[in-house]
Design an enzyme around this catalytic site. Structure first.
Site, PDB file in Angstrom:
ATOM      1  N   ARG A   1       0.850  -1.195   0.000  1.00  0.00           N
ATOM      2  CA  ARG A   1       0.000   0.000   0.000  1.00  0.00           C
ATOM      3  C   ARG A   1       0.885   1.244   0.000  1.00  0.00           C
ATOM      4  NH1 ARG A   1      -2.468   3.056   4.603  1.00  0.00           N
ATOM      5  NH2 ARG A   1      -3.855   4.483   3.492  1.00  0.00           N
TER       6      ARG A   1
ATOM      7  N   HIS B   1      -2.806  11.080   0.726  1.00  0.00           N
ATOM      8  CA  HIS B   1      -2.249  10.849   2.060  1.00  0.00           C
ATOM      9  C   HIS B   1      -1.587  12.162   2.490  1.00  0.00           C
ATOM     10  CE1 HIS B   1      -0.839   7.368   4.820  1.00  0.00           C
ATOM     11  NE2 HIS B   1      -0.517   8.490   5.451  1.00  0.00           N
TER      12      HIS B   1
ATOM     13  N   GLU C   1      -7.285   8.453   6.164  1.00  0.00           N
ATOM     14  CA  GLU C   1      -7.588   9.095   7.442  1.00  0.00           C
ATOM     15  C   GLU C   1      -8.074  10.532   7.316  1.00  0.00           C
ATOM     16  OE1 GLU C   1      -4.259   8.673  10.082  1.00  0.00           O
ATOM     17  OE2 GLU C   1      -4.393   6.507  10.141  1.00  0.00           O
TER      18      GLU C   1
ATOM     19  N   TYR D   1      -4.200   1.461  15.680  1.00  0.00           N
ATOM     20  CA  TYR D   1      -2.983   1.512  16.487  1.00  0.00           C
ATOM     21  C   TYR D   1      -3.227   1.303  17.977  1.00  0.00           C
ATOM     22  CZ  TYR D   1      -0.507   3.053  12.355  1.00  0.00           C
ATOM     23  OH  TYR D   1       0.049   3.093  11.111  1.00  0.00           O
TER      24      TYR D   1
HETATM   25  C1  FCB Z   1      -1.197   7.050  10.598  1.00  0.00           C
HETATM   26  C2  FCB Z   1      -0.773   7.569   9.247  1.00  0.00           C
HETATM   27  C3  FCB Z   1       0.569   7.087   8.794  1.00  0.00           C
HETATM   28  C4  FCB Z   1       1.558   6.949   9.921  1.00  0.00           C
HETATM   29  C5  FCB Z   1       0.967   6.227  11.086  1.00  0.00           C
HETATM   30  C6  FCB Z   1       1.900   6.030  12.256  1.00  0.00           C
HETATM   31  O1  FCB Z   1      -2.053   7.971  11.191  1.00  0.00           O
HETATM   32  O2  FCB Z   1      -1.711   7.235   8.268  1.00  0.00           O
HETATM   33  O3  FCB Z   1       1.008   7.935   7.772  1.00  0.00           O
HETATM   34  O4  FCB Z   1       2.085   8.174  10.250  1.00  0.00           O
HETATM   35  O5  FCB Z   1      -0.182   6.872  11.541  1.00  0.00           O
END
Ligand code: FCB
Length: 441
Positions: free
Chosen positions: A77, A121, A166, A294
């Protein structure tokens, strides 16, 4: 004990993004992005660095694909830099920029790796920001022009597309809290930005489909449990509002349910940018939802700060200060599937920043990262067992890179980058992932 039994056609991937790895910020006719501008502004990046060179992936792309092949992934990706392709945001195409991505795609396909392309992005052409940027509705047309240029050029070979990465982070960190480019602190602008991201998404989906027959088209959200620290009503209320902002604002609207009524009613959110038909456009059916997971967040309300986050005594935290909480991945996948029912789900990002230990032989020891991943794969397997249509998993990140406002101080990679020499070394976690893929393919 969970036994691994991933589907045969599961995608085993890694993820990156353009600004974080490419470098070559002015090469071959590329235009300036808002992240170039932001990172060149003193005080914006914690360690004073910028992404001018980053991992020099623009020049080392063939070598990086070889490493991916060695790792054994079957999916990658990545995102495209809009100003590399349209330096002025619209109009004149920079063929050299487009050719770079075309070579990347061809290289991946030749290596047996499925390209998964993200259009946005976060690196907006600076000229478009100068003209008003995402808070202005007419930027949607610029995004559609960019989408069409890319889809025409790569649609024959790329069969997995995401419009945005995001939108929450892009809109709220970029335009409300000001920690990300373009560093604006205006709540109303941030909601307009989020709306225009979603609108641009909904309108881009049919353009991609028209130019890339048979492609799967979706969007990527950052999701995770936003939980109350105690059972008190005030804490539960703080968690509900955080959940509304992080999760429901995007999930509900994409699923055709409009924006969460509770937030709109009590949050004082003004929506002057809304027009008839927008919510239908945003709910354009998608083939998959990408989930970046995360951590969870815990909230307790206090007199000073009603949304204060709470740390958990004894819990493990990453270098980002994020709690390691694999159950949250299971909970997120299950919730998204059972409450929203998108046709397919992918973990489009999951990983951790830990301080790597480099030994005298130059080997990189990062047992905690491997353990983090292993435990999150367990959560993913549990979700599959519960009936979640999870089709693939992309570890963030393929290699160490520029972690936005933190610069190079946080390392998320499976591959270690020596930024002085650009030498790449597979960390222990990469070797773990390599074995894990072989065992489970
Ligand atoms: C996400 C982002 C990615 C990276 C990770 C740790 O929010 O999409 O670019 O920075 O966090």
């Amino acid at each position: 004990m969970t036994e691994f039994n991933f589907p045969k056609d599961f995608l085993w991937g890694t993820a990156t993004s353009s600004y974080q790895i490419e470098g070559a910020w002015q090469a071959d006719g590329k235009g300036e992005s808002i992240w170039d501008r932001f990172s060149h502004t003193k005080g914006k990046i914690q360690d004073g660095t910028n992404g001018d060179n980053a991992c020099d992936h623009y020049n080392r792309c063939p070598q990086d694909i070889e490493l991916m092949q060695k790792l054994g992934i079957n999916a990658y990706r990545f995102s495209l830099s809009w100003p590399r392709i349209l330096p002025q945001g619209r109009g004149q195409i920079n063929q050299a920029g487009l050719d770079f991505y075309s070579r990347l795609v061809d290289g991946l396909l030749a290596a047996g790796i499925k390209p998964n392309l993200t259009l946005y992005h976060w690196d907006l052409p600076q000229v478009l920001q100068d003209q008003g940027g995402w808070p202005q509705r007419d930027i949607v047309d610029a995004f559609l022009e960019y989408t069409e240029v890319v889809a025409r050029a790569l649609g024959d070979r790329v069969k997995m597309w995401s419009t945005f990465n995001e939108p929450f982070v892009s809109a709220f960190l970029g335009y409300w809290w000001g920690e990300h480019a373009p560093g604006i602190t205006d709540r109303n602008q941030a909601f307009a930005v989020a709306h225009h991201h979603l609108l641009a998404h909904g309108k881009a989906v049919p353009i991609i489909r028209a130019n890339s027959p048979g492609a799967d088209v979706g969007i990527v959200l950052n999701l995770g449990p936003q939980m109350a620290a105690t059972d008190s009503e005030a804490d539960r209320d703080a968690a509900r509002r955080a959940d509304g902002l992080v999760n429901r604002w995007f999930l509900d609207s994409l699923a055709g349910r409009g924006y969460p009524a509770d937030l709109v009613a009590e949050g004082g959110v003004e929506l002057p940018f809304m027009q008839d038909g927008d919510m239908q456009t945003i709910a354009e059916p998608i083939d998959f939802l990408g989930i970046n997971y995360y951590t969870r967040r815990l909230f307790h309300s206090s007199d000073n700060d009603e949304m204060a986050e709470q740390k958990v005594a004894g819990a493990e935290y990453t270098e980002m200060g994020w709690e390691v909480y694999p159950q949250g991945l299971y909970a997120t996948l299950a919730r998204v599937h059972f409450a929203y029912d998108f046709p397919a789900l992918y973990v489009t990002e999951n990983g951790a920043a830990f301080a790597d230990i480099v030994d005298v032989n130059g080997r990189i020891h990062d047992a905690r990262r491997a353990a983090y991943l292993q435990n999150h794969f367990v959560a993913a397997q549990d979700a599959i067992n519960a009936g979640v249509p999870l089709k693939g998993y992309y570890v963030w990140s393929f290699m160490d890179n520029f972690e936005w406002a933190y610069g190079f101080s946080k390392r998320f990679g499976l591959v270690y980058i020596d930024y002085k020499t650009q030498k790449r070394t597979l960390k222990d976690s990469a070797l773990w992932y390599q074995g894990f893929i072989i065992d489970n393919k």
